[in-house]
Each structure stands twice: as structure tokens, then as C-alpha cells.
Design an enzyme around this catalytic site. Sequence first.
Site, PDB file in Angstrom:
ATOM      1  N   CYS A  45      -3.675  12.569   1.049  1.00  0.00           N
ATOM      2  CA  CYS A  45      -4.306  12.361  -0.256  1.00  0.00           C
ATOM      3  C   CYS A  45      -5.616  11.586  -0.072  1.00  0.00           C
ATOM      4  CB  CYS A  45      -3.347  11.553  -1.116  1.00  0.00           C
ATOM      5  SG  CYS A  45      -3.977  11.169  -2.747  1.00  0.00           S
TER       6      CYS A  45
ATOM      7  N   CYS B  48     -11.075  16.100  -2.116  1.00  0.00           N
ATOM      8  CA  CYS B  48      -9.819  16.066  -2.868  1.00  0.00           C
ATOM      9  C   CYS B  48      -8.968  17.235  -2.383  1.00  0.00           C
ATOM     10  CB  CYS B  48     -10.096  16.188  -4.357  1.00  0.00           C
ATOM     11  SG  CYS B  48      -8.615  16.392  -5.370  1.00  0.00           S
TER      12      CYS B  48
HETATM   13  N1  DGL Z   1      -4.267  14.250  -3.886  1.00  0.00           N
HETATM   14  C1  DGL Z   1      -5.302  13.693  -4.699  1.00  0.00           C
HETATM   15  C2  DGL Z   1      -6.558  13.471  -3.846  1.00  0.00           C
HETATM   16  O1  DGL Z   1      -6.782  14.131  -2.865  1.00  0.00           O
HETATM   17  C3  DGL Z   1      -5.694  14.580  -5.864  1.00  0.00           C
HETATM   18  C4  DGL Z   1      -4.842  14.493  -7.062  1.00  0.00           C
HETATM   19  C5  DGL Z   1      -4.636  13.107  -7.636  1.00  0.00           C
HETATM   20  O2  DGL Z   1      -5.461  12.643  -8.455  1.00  0.00           O
HETATM   21  O3  DGL Z   1      -3.626  12.527  -7.274  1.00  0.00           O
HETATM   22  O4  DGL Z   1      -7.357  12.651  -4.185  1.00  0.00           O
END
Ligand code: DGL
Length: 271
Positions: free
Chosen positions: A81, A192
Site C-alpha cells: 500500500c 497508488c
Molecule cells: N492501497 C492504497 C494506496 O496504495 C489505495 C487505497 C486506499 O486509500 O487505501 O495508497
Amino acid sequence: MDAHNQQSPDRRAIGVFDSGVGGLTVLHECLVNLPGEDFVYLGDTGNFPYGPKPLSEVRALAFAAASRLVAMGVKLIVVACNSAAAAALPQLQATFSTPIVGVVMPGARAAVQVTRVRRIGILATEATVRSNAYQNALTTLDAGLEVFPVACPRLAPLIQEGDVFSEEVEEAAREYVAPLRQAGVDTVILGCTHYPLITPMLRRLLGPGVTLINSAEETAREVREILDRKMIANDPAREGDYRFFATGNTEEFRQVGARFLQLPIREVVQI
Ligand code: DGL
């Protein structure tokens, strides 16, 4: 030559965690590049999304997820993430003895290598942009860069909802890339987990002169390097296994997750 050079396969799994299903794009790249490894994926779907949350809260959630993976005995952790890596990677690395890799530095490194005009755009969640993690990583690698971060609060939830080729997604993407077009960047980091799913749309909106950097691919490459350097790789000739844990609804994880993983998801265990 010491005894360590006679490397026997390290059969422990690699742990991967994310705020939900988005990190499955990172797992996908790891499965493609490291077919002999076993993986344990933890999706913190009960707390999705991390993007709008304060950095202190994202950090606490990242600690909880990493602790769970450490307790499962993984040999390396991938913070898939972007928001969690941006908010917590140095603190996680300082706390745990297990090697921990985030998605930010590999993406930044690739972007610096690619850019010719030294103007780089970042598309990411609010938390990731607020943390300055990509901005700091990029300017550490090349202090002469100009960096243009754009927070895209609507994009991840819309992509997760389902129809990634909808007009709504296109409209949001068009709005978010506008400042990058204006800035004349030649490289854009997909900061993201969800954005690789709309790569064709972003390529169309940004034009052929702009290279998109997929942090997931770069991270998988870095994981492979670390396994080799630390001599903790599994037997590359075997076909590894992958298992899933989620903090929220498991059936939803299975259904939505397959789109991100691009492979079938069988059992998901609720934790
Ligand atoms: N997995 C999150 C990121 O890569 C995206 C989704 C979220 O806001 O949790 O930042």
C-alpha cells in the site's frame, strides 16, 4: 567460501499487506517475477481506504498489519500500500528485524532513471501526497528534479467500485492529470495500488511523450534482489502457493480481488 554459499531454499513465505484489494496488483507482479515463492497476503479491508485518514492513523494500522505478518513467521514483508509505505515504512523498518520493502522507493528510483526533462508527476492518495514520501525519495535521488504531486481522492474508490472504464473514472482521471500536462512532465508515477488498472486511460490522457511508472513492477524487482542478496530465496523451480487473509468481508474480497490479482482467489480467511 563459507557455508552460507551452499544456499538451501528458504521455505518461509513472503508477507504482503495493503489497505484492501489494491495491493493485489503488487502481489500479481511478485507472483509473475518470483514463481517459486509462497506468499501470504493480508488485506485490511475492514479499514479501507487509508488514503483520506490522518498519517498517524495509517501508521498505527500499518503496524497492526505488519505485526500480524511477523507473527505468521514470514521472511520478508512487502508494504504494497503506497499510503502505508509513505506513512510508516521507516518506523516499521526500525521496529521489526524482518526485512521490509515498500513501494515508494522502487517507483521513485525507476522514475529518476526514466525522466529526461527532470520533471516528474505523482498521482497518489491524499495520505501519500501529504506524507511527502515520494517527493523526498525523488529529490534524494536527484536534487535537481521538479516534482508535481497530485492527490486523487476520488480515483481509488471509483476504481474499486467496479467499472474502471466508466465516464466517471475518465472524468476524474482527466481532472487529475490536467496539472501534470500543464507542468510538462515526461514521467508519471502511479503512486497508488489501484491506478495500474486504468493504465490505458491514463496513457491516452497524458499522451505518448509521458512514461508511466508502475511501482508494483519495480517493487517485485527489488524483492527479488533482496531475496538473492540475503540468500533467503526459495527454490525457483517450484510453483509457489499464495494465501489470503482479510479484516473485512471475505466474499467481497474474493470477488473484487480477482480483478486486481488477475488470477483466481480461492479461500480467504477472516482475521
Ligand atoms: N492501497 C492504497 C494506496 O496504495 C489505495 C487505497 C486506499 O486509500 O487505501 O495508497
